[in-house]
Design a protein around this motif. Structure first.
Motif, mmCIF file in Angstrom:
data_model
loop_
_atom_site.group_PDB
_atom_site.id
_atom_site.type_symbol
_atom_site.label_atom_id
_atom_site.label_comp_id
_atom_site.label_asym_id
_atom_site.label_seq_id
_atom_site.Cartn_x
_atom_site.Cartn_y
_atom_site.Cartn_z
ATOM 1 N N VAL A 7 0.867 -1.171 0.000
ATOM 2 C CA VAL A 7 0.000 0.000 0.000
ATOM 3 C C VAL A 7 0.908 1.226 0.000
ATOM 4 C CG1 VAL A 7 -1.761 1.306 1.244
ATOM 5 C CG2 VAL A 7 -1.820 -1.199 1.244
ATOM 6 N N VAL A 8 0.699 2.098 -0.982
ATOM 7 C CA VAL A 8 1.604 3.230 -1.208
ATOM 8 C C VAL A 8 0.850 4.548 -1.055
ATOM 9 C CG1 VAL A 8 3.167 4.318 -2.868
ATOM 10 C CG2 VAL A 8 2.917 1.821 -2.854
ATOM 11 N N GLN A 57 -0.289 21.698 6.684
ATOM 12 C CA GLN A 57 -1.290 21.688 7.751
ATOM 13 C C GLN A 57 -1.251 20.339 8.482
ATOM 14 O OE1 GLN A 57 -3.050 24.360 8.517
ATOM 15 N NE2 GLN A 57 -2.325 25.562 6.774
ATOM 16 N N PRO A 58 -0.634 20.280 9.665
ATOM 17 C CA PRO A 58 -0.508 19.005 10.385
ATOM 18 C C PRO A 58 -1.832 18.274 10.593
ATOM 19 C CG PRO A 58 0.925 20.633 11.384
ATOM 20 C CD PRO A 58 0.106 21.364 10.355
ATOM 21 N N GLU A 59 -2.910 19.009 10.873
ATOM 22 C CA GLU A 59 -4.204 18.355 11.074
ATOM 23 C C GLU A 59 -4.703 17.706 9.781
ATOM 24 O OE1 GLU A 59 -5.859 17.687 13.825
ATOM 25 O OE2 GLU A 59 -4.124 18.540 14.859
ATOM 26 N N SER A 60 -4.429 18.345 8.662
ATOM 27 C CA SER A 60 -4.787 17.783 7.357
ATOM 28 C C SER A 60 -4.022 16.495 7.099
ATOM 29 C CB SER A 60 -4.489 18.816 6.256
ATOM 30 O OG SER A 60 -4.623 18.246 4.980
ATOM 31 N N ILE A 61 -2.758 16.479 7.486
ATOM 32 C CA ILE A 61 -1.931 15.274 7.333
ATOM 33 C C ILE A 61 -2.498 14.135 8.174
ATOM 34 C CG2 ILE A 61 0.345 14.274 7.772
ATOM 35 C CD1 ILE A 61 1.509 17.098 7.223
ATOM 36 N N LYS A 62 -2.826 14.424 9.423
ATOM 37 C CA LYS A 62 -3.362 13.394 10.322
ATOM 38 C C LYS A 62 -4.657 12.805 9.792
ATOM 39 C CE LYS A 62 -1.379 15.237 14.625
ATOM 40 N NZ LYS A 62 -1.697 15.851 15.943
ATOM 41 N N ARG A 63 -5.539 13.669 9.258
ATOM 42 C CA ARG A 63 -6.814 13.179 8.720
ATOM 43 C C ARG A 63 -6.592 12.253 7.522
ATOM 44 N NH1 ARG A 63 -8.633 18.483 9.718
ATOM 45 N NH2 ARG A 63 -8.207 19.049 7.550
ATOM 46 N N ALA A 64 -5.726 12.678 6.619
ATOM 47 C CA ALA A 64 -5.503 11.881 5.412
ATOM 48 C C ALA A 64 -4.874 10.530 5.740
ATOM 49 C CB ALA A 64 -4.616 12.652 4.432
ATOM 50 N N LEU A 69 -5.483 4.603 6.684
ATOM 51 C CA LEU A 69 -5.337 3.457 7.579
ATOM 52 C C LEU A 69 -6.683 2.828 7.932
ATOM 53 C CD1 LEU A 69 -2.485 4.712 9.939
ATOM 54 C CD2 LEU A 69 -2.325 3.146 7.991
ATOM 55 N N MET A 70 -7.741 3.627 7.955
ATOM 56 C CA MET A 70 -9.079 3.073 8.174
ATOM 57 C C MET A 70 -9.466 2.128 7.027
ATOM 58 S SD MET A 70 -10.817 3.916 10.946
ATOM 59 C CE MET A 70 -12.546 3.945 10.451
ATOM 60 N N LYS A 71 -9.041 2.478 5.827
ATOM 61 C CA LYS A 71 -9.383 1.672 4.653
ATOM 62 C C LYS A 71 -8.491 0.447 4.504
ATOM 63 C CE LYS A 71 -11.142 5.588 1.959
ATOM 64 N NZ LYS A 71 -11.040 6.367 0.713
ATOM 65 N N GLU A 72 -7.209 0.607 4.784
ATOM 66 C CA GLU A 72 -6.243 -0.453 4.474
ATOM 67 C C GLU A 72 -5.641 -1.132 5.702
ATOM 68 O OE1 GLU A 72 -5.818 -1.487 1.502
ATOM 69 O OE2 GLU A 72 -6.713 0.135 0.322
ATOM 70 N N ASN A 73 -5.648 -0.434 6.825
ATOM 71 C CA ASN A 73 -5.052 -0.923 8.072
ATOM 72 C C ASN A 73 -3.565 -1.223 7.942
ATOM 73 O OD1 ASN A 73 -5.170 -1.495 10.832
ATOM 74 N ND2 ASN A 73 -5.354 -3.703 10.445
ATOM 75 N N ARG A 74 -2.929 -0.627 6.956
ATOM 76 C CA ARG A 74 -1.488 -0.757 6.826
ATOM 77 C C ARG A 74 -0.995 0.301 5.842
ATOM 78 N NH1 ARG A 74 0.630 -5.278 6.532
ATOM 79 N NH2 ARG A 74 2.582 -4.585 5.600
ATOM 80 N N LEU A 75 0.285 0.588 5.920
ATOM 81 C CA LEU A 75 0.935 1.469 4.956
ATOM 82 C C LEU A 75 2.356 0.963 4.775
ATOM 83 C CD1 LEU A 75 1.109 3.951 3.149
ATOM 84 C CD2 LEU A 75 1.703 5.315 5.167
ATOM 85 N N ASP A 76 2.662 0.555 3.566
ATOM 86 C CA ASP A 76 3.975 -0.023 3.300
ATOM 87 C C ASP A 76 4.999 0.991 2.798
ATOM 88 O OD1 ASP A 76 3.356 -2.930 3.743
ATOM 89 O OD2 ASP A 76 1.870 -2.484 2.203
ATOM 90 N N VAL A 77 4.533 1.920 1.968
ATOM 91 C CA VAL A 77 5.470 2.855 1.343
ATOM 92 C C VAL A 77 4.903 4.272 1.389
ATOM 93 C CG1 VAL A 77 6.776 3.417 -0.746
ATOM 94 C CG2 VAL A 77 6.201 1.020 -0.262
ATOM 95 N N LEU A 78 5.696 5.210 1.895
ATOM 96 C CA LEU A 78 5.389 6.632 1.796
ATOM 97 C C LEU A 78 6.359 7.251 0.806
ATOM 98 C CD1 LEU A 78 4.263 9.440 2.608
ATOM 99 C CD2 LEU A 78 5.953 9.436 4.478
ATOM 100 N N ILE A 79 5.823 7.962 -0.176
ATOM 101 C CA ILE A 79 6.655 8.695 -1.130
ATOM 102 C C ILE A 79 6.383 10.180 -0.918
ATOM 103 C CG2 ILE A 79 7.226 9.072 -3.556
ATOM 104 C CD1 ILE A 79 6.132 6.219 -4.091
ATOM 105 N N ASN A 80 7.329 10.865 -0.310
ATOM 106 C CA ASN A 80 7.203 12.295 -0.041
ATOM 107 C C ASN A 80 7.587 13.052 -1.306
ATOM 108 O OD1 ASN A 80 6.254 13.209 2.516
ATOM 109 N ND2 ASN A 80 8.064 12.318 3.490
#
Length: 276
Positions: A7-8, A57-64, A69-80
């Motif tokens: 999950v990316v 916006q830190p709050e925007s980041i937290k929501r996204a 995570l609600m949809k996938e319950n995991r995150l394998d790769v973050l691409i900044n």
């Protein structure tokens, strides 16, 4: 047990290099989520799923991140990938624009990393790829603020690799050269002022910068490189992708004395100034 399912999350995924990365990874079978500051503007976007996020916006980041995570319950790769360009003589560039650039190109990625680390620690796995720039390896005239913001992201990636190594999390940087995207449209350009002592050289270099982007490579090449990194067991700290001359410029900085390298950059700038 680590799964091959990936999950990316790609910040700045609605256009440019971010979109190209997402399209390529989706074709390769990965589950991709991109982010955009204004979801309403992309109602017809169908390449992959978009989440609304403003990296400033830190709050925007937290929501996204929470929604993903609600949809996938995991995150394998973050691409900044989210970032902005900026050009201009330092003396004539407003402090407000300098702070905006560092907010998006440096502080923003750090806040996204902070938001995903708890889940990656829980998984005991994760890969974070920070998209920097070949410009981040050198101080380029009239692009120094951009170079500095990307160079800072390169350096802090080195620190974070060591801080998170015990948690099964890997970090790396990918520095692209020039690719044919719409980055010039969103870049802040300090105006070429009629009475400026920098008018002639800055004006010439500004034209050259936009031309380099227009004539840049296919951004799909960045997606291809990202896919290779994701499937590398032990990623290196730094990767580069772009035209051979751009990648060689980084090597030359390591090999040449500082003043020799500076002369090369000045000579290149003078070529731009002469219209060559």
């Amino acid at each position: 047990m680590k799964t091959n399912f990936k999950v990316v999350l790609i910040t700045g995924g609605s256009s440019g290099i971010g979109r190209a990365i997402g399209v390529y990874l989706t074709k390769k079978g990965l589950t991709v989520y991109g982010t955009t500051r204004n979801l309403a503007k992309h109602s017809d976007f169908q390449d992959f799923e978009l989440l609304e996020m403003d990296v400033n916006q830190p709050e925007s980041i937290k929501r996204a991140v929470g929604d993903l995570l609600m949809k996938e319950n995991r995150l394998d790769v973050l691409i900044n990938n989210a970032g902005v360009g900026i050009t201009g003589p330092l003396e004539e560039t407003p402090n407000e624009e300098i702070l905006k650039t560092f907010g998006t190109n440096f502080i923003g990625p750090l806040n996204v990393i902070k938001a995903v680390l708890p889940k990656m620690r829980e998984q005991n796995s994760g890969l974070i790829i920070n998209i920097t720039s070949i410009a981040g390896y050198m101080g380029l005239p009239y692009r120094g603020i951009y170079s500095a913001s990307k160079g800072a992201l390169e350096l802090i990636t080195e620190s974070l690799r060591m801080e998170t190594k015990d948690f099964g999390i890997q970090l790396t940087c990918l520095a692209p050269g020039d690719f044919a995207t719409n980055i010039a449209a969103g870049r802040y350009h300090a105006p070429v002022l009629e009475n400026s002592p920098y008018k002639r050289k800055y004006g010439a270099i500004l034209k050259s910068i936009d031309q380099d982007v227009d004539e840049g490579g296919n951004p799909e090449d960045v997606g291809r490189k990202i896919f290779q990194i994701i499937h590398t067991k032990k990623p290196k700290i730094h990767y580069k992708v772009g035209a051979p001359l751009q990648k060689i410029s980084v090597l030359l900085k390591k090999l040449l004395p500082d003043l020799w390298y500076e002369k090369l950059l000045i000579k290149h700038s003078q070529k731009d100034d002469n219209g060559a």
